[in-house]
Design a protein around this motif. Structure first.
Motif: not given
Ligand code: ADP
Ligand code: MG
Length: 248
Positions: A26-28, A45-47, A51-53, A70-74
Motif C-alpha cells: 500500500s502507499f501508506k 489512486i487508492k492502491r 509497476i508501482q508496487v 504496458f501503457t496505462g499501468s501508472g
Molecule cells: P503509463 O505511463 O504507464 O502509460 P500513466 O502513468 O500515464 O500510465 O497512468 C495512466 C492513468 O492511470 C493516469 O490517469 C493515472 O493517474 C492513473 N493511475 C496511476 N496510478 C494509478 C493507481 N495506482 N490506481 C489508479 N489509477 C492510477
C-alpha cells in the motif's frame, strides 16, 4: 505474511538484479507525507499498480532501474513521486538558493508528454506546499512555448525539479542557463521511443553535465535491443522490473 516472491508472483512482477527491496502492498506503508497520500487519494489512486508496487521502493532506495510495463499501468507516478520525495528531502536539509538546482530531471520524448508529466510532478508539490511543507519549484523545458519569462524567475529563486524534452534541456545546459551541479536523479520516460527518435546523443550530453553520483531510471513499454544496449551503458547495477512480460 506473504514473502517477497509470493507478492511478486501475485502481481506478475519479474525482477532482475541484486538485493532488490521488497514490494509494497500500500502507499501508506511507504510513509509518504500525509499530503502525498491525500494527493494520490484525490486522483483516485487508492492502491499501487504492479509497476508501482515494486518500482516505487526501488526508486526511493536510490537504485538505478529499468521499469517495463504496458501503457496505462501508472509509470508516471512510479518515477515522479520518488523525484518529488528526493527534492523534498534536499529542501528540508538545506533550502535551495537562487541559481541552484534542479535535484532531478525527467526527460520525455514529446512536448505533450512532458507537459502531462510536469502536471503530475507539480500536483504532488502543490499538495505538499498546501500541507505545510516547503515549496518545491518545477519547470517545464520543452522549447517552442516555454518562454523564458516563464521559468527565468524560478531559476533565479532556485529550482527543484525539471521536466523536459532532451533537445531543449540540452540547449539550456550548453548555454549555461541551467546547471546540473546538484542534480542526482534522471529519468527517461518512454525510453524506447526516445531512442527511436534519435535522442541518444542529447541524453548522453545531458548526463555528462552531472557532477553528483547519478541515479538513472529508464521506463518503457518495450525493451528492444537498442534500448538494452543503451541501458547497459548508462545504468549501474540496475534493478529490472518487468510487469506482465511486456516487451518480452
Ligand atoms: P503509463 O505511463 O504507464 O502509460 P500513466 O502513468 O500515464 O500510465 O497512468 C495512466 C492513468 O492511470 C493516469 O490517469 C493515472 O493517474 C492513473 N493511475 C496511476 N496510478 C494509478 C493507481 N495506482 N490506481 C489508479 N489509477 C492510477
Ligand atoms: Mg507513460
Amino acid at each position: 505474511e506473504e514473502t517477497r516472491a509470493q507478492l511478486r508472483d501475485k502481481w506478475h512482477i519479474l525482477v532482475e538484479g541484486e538485493n532488490i527491496v521488497a514490494p509494497i502492498k500500500s502507499f501508506k506503508e511507504m510513509k509518504f507525507p500525509p499530503p502525498v497520500l491525500q494527493a494520490l487519494d484525490e486522483k483516485g489512486i487508492k492502491r499501487p499498480t504492479p509497476i508501482q508496487v515494486q518500482g516505487i521502493p526501488v526508486a526511493l532506495e536510490g537504485r538505478d532501474m529499468i521499469g517495463i510495463a504496458f501503457t496505462g499501468s501508472g509509470k508516471t507516478v512510479t518515477f515522479s513521486l520518488p523525484l518529488v520525495m528526493l527534492a523534498l528531502e534536499e529542501e528540508m536539509k538545506l533550502p535551495v538558493v537562487g541559481g541552484e538546482g534542479p535535484f532531478g530531471i525527467i526527460l520525455c520524448p514529446s512536448r505533450e508528454l512532458a507537459r502531462q508529466t510536469f502536471e503530475v510532478v507539480e500536483y504532488f508539490c502543490s499538495y505538499l506546499q498546501r500541507g505545510g511543507y516547503p515549496e518545491l519549484r518545477c519547470i517545464l523545458c520543452i522549447g517552442g512555448e516555454d518562454k523564458r519569462t516563464q521559468f527565468m524567475p524560478i531559476l533565479q529563486r532556485g529550482v527543484h525539479c525539471i521536466v523536459a524534452t532532451p533537445g531543449r534541456l540540452s540547449d539550456l545546459l550548453n548555454s549555461g542557463k541551467i546547471n546540473l551541479d546538484v542534480c542526482r536523479y534522471i529519468c527517461l520516460d518512454e525510453g524506447d521511443r526516445m531512442l527511436d527518435l534519435g535522442f541518444d546523443e542529447e541524453v548522453r550530453s545531458i548526463m555528462n553535465h552531472f557532477k553528483q553520483q547519478r541515479q538513472t531510471l529508464l521506463f518503457s513499454a518495450t525493451m528492444p535491443q537498442k534500448f538494452q544496449d543503451f541501458a547497459k551503458n548508462v545504468l549501474v547495477q540496475p534493478v529490472i522490473v518487468n510487469v506482465g512480460r511486456a516487451g518480452a
